[in-house]
Design an enzyme around this catalytic site. Structure first.
Site, mmCIF file in Angstrom:
data_model
loop_
_atom_site.group_PDB
_atom_site.id
_atom_site.type_symbol
_atom_site.label_atom_id
_atom_site.label_comp_id
_atom_site.label_asym_id
_atom_site.label_seq_id
_atom_site.Cartn_x
_atom_site.Cartn_y
_atom_site.Cartn_z
ATOM 1 N N ASP A 133 0.819 -1.217 0.000
ATOM 2 C CA ASP A 133 0.000 0.000 0.000
ATOM 3 C C ASP A 133 0.850 1.264 0.000
ATOM 4 O OD1 ASP A 133 -2.565 1.090 -0.177
ATOM 5 O OD2 ASP A 133 -2.756 1.361 1.985
ATOM 6 N N ASP A 170 -3.550 -4.045 -5.654
ATOM 7 C CA ASP A 170 -2.939 -2.702 -5.686
ATOM 8 C C ASP A 170 -1.444 -2.717 -5.998
ATOM 9 O OD1 ASP A 170 -5.383 -1.607 -5.068
ATOM 10 O OD2 ASP A 170 -4.928 -1.258 -2.960
ATOM 11 N N ASP A 311 -11.562 0.133 5.211
ATOM 12 C CA ASP A 311 -10.511 0.528 4.274
ATOM 13 C C ASP A 311 -9.374 1.254 4.983
ATOM 14 O OD1 ASP A 311 -11.803 -0.431 1.918
ATOM 15 O OD2 ASP A 311 -13.096 1.324 1.934
#
Length: 337
Positions: A133, A170, A311
């Site tokens: 991330d 991601d 999230d």
């Protein structure tokens, strides 16, 4: 000079038998040539019925199920009911750095055995890439030295079993945010995909979503990450875009990557995009996950993100991955009809 004795002419019977043998040999050779010319069945060419044989596995002790039990114990019946509603649906199983190299194999095996009893196919998600991330809400992951060892443990546990792997959500799309990670991340993902392919485990790589990275840019990242060894790619994980948007985008990426197959996350796209990616208000559960007929590049619509898991610490949410009870209630309430 030594005189040689002339060869006797073969009898008619021997000549006929010889011609028959020659005809048989020619026929066999032709058949062999046809067989070799036919493209072998591979991970990329298997039918969706084979890739997701028996349909999608539903984990009994899923994130939603465990949340429901905890909420019931606290007497929060409405929140527990919402979690139980989500727990009725097959959701992908996430494998992160919360499972050590020693722990991840037994955890996978437990679910593989349960899936075998169901006669279904489990979908696992790897989520432990270094600098995950890019240091944002879901920051973490293993080091560049630890990650390949961990992935070998994952692959070893999966080998010989029916399963599908969603590789590092991601990880490729976010290279737009942290391009310095590319030199480390791309080879690690490629190595993982090659090992999964050698173990005959279908894998899907990250392609972001329809409103993030341009298809031409994404296709180049996928090629460097080893898309040719994978089943294909996935889109919309933890995002909210409609299926039509995702399919239009995915078809472009597919054509640029050798007609790769793809899956789409529909876990929270029931009400579409709401202006932000982090715990947006007004979102709802999407349609039930299911495997497609396989007549296009779309293999399946899946619930990859665990609906109800936060999230991150935004819009009133707890840390990323923790159960967000009020948000889960809203997702169920706003579920797509």
């Amino acid at each position: 000079m030594t005189q040689t004795t002339p060869r006797a002419r073969p009898s008619l019977r021997r000549r006929v038998l010889g011609l028959v043998a020659l005809a048989v040999a020619v026929t066999a050779l032709a058949a062999g040539c046809t067989a070799t010319q036919k493209a072998p069945v591979t991970i990329r060419t298997e039918s969706t019925k084979t890739i997701f044989a028996g349909g999608l596995y539903r984990q009994r002790d899923s994130v939603a199920h465990n949340a429901a039990m905890a909420l019931e114990a606290e007497g929060k019946t409405t929140a527990a009911a919402a979690a139980n509603e989500i727990a009725k649906t097959p959701v992908a199983i996430w494998l992160g750095d919360n499972y050590s190299t020693k722990q991840v194999g037994p955890f996978i095996t437990k679910n593989l055995e349960a899936a075998k009893k169901q006669g279904t196919t489990p979908v696992f998600v790897t989520y432990a890439i270094p600098n995950r991330d890019c240091g944002d809400f879901s920051a973490g992951g293993f080091s560049a030295a630890e990650y390949p060892v961990w992935m070998k443990a994952v692959t070893s546990a999966l080998k010989g079993h029916r399963a599908v792997v969603i590789v590092e959500p991601d990880s490729l799309a976010m290279l737009s945010n942290c391009p310095s990670q590319a030199d480390t991340r791309l080879p690690l993902i490629r190595q993982s995909v090659e090992e999964l392919a050698a173990a005959k485990i279908p894998a899907y790589l990250d392609a972001g979503n329809s409103h993030w990275v341009q298809p031409t840019v994404m296709s180049e990242r996928l090629k460097k990450a080893g898309i040719q060894y994978a089943r294909g790619f996935f889109t919309n994980v933890a995002s909210f875009y409609p299926v039509d948007d995702e399919r239009s985008y995915a078809e472009k990426v597919s054509k640029l990557t050798g007609d790769s197959h793809y899956v789409i996350d529909v876990s929270r796209n029931g009400q579409g995009w709401k202006g932000t990616w982090c715990n947006p208000e007004g979102t709802g559960l999407g349609q039930d996950p299911h495997v497609s007929a396989g007549t296009t590049g779309l293999d399946a619509l899946l619930w990859i993100k665990s609906p109800g898991a936060s999230d991150g610490t935004c819009n009133g949410g707890p840390k990323a991955g923790a159960w967000f009870a009020s948000y889960a209630e809203a997702l169920v309430h706003n579920r797509r009809a």
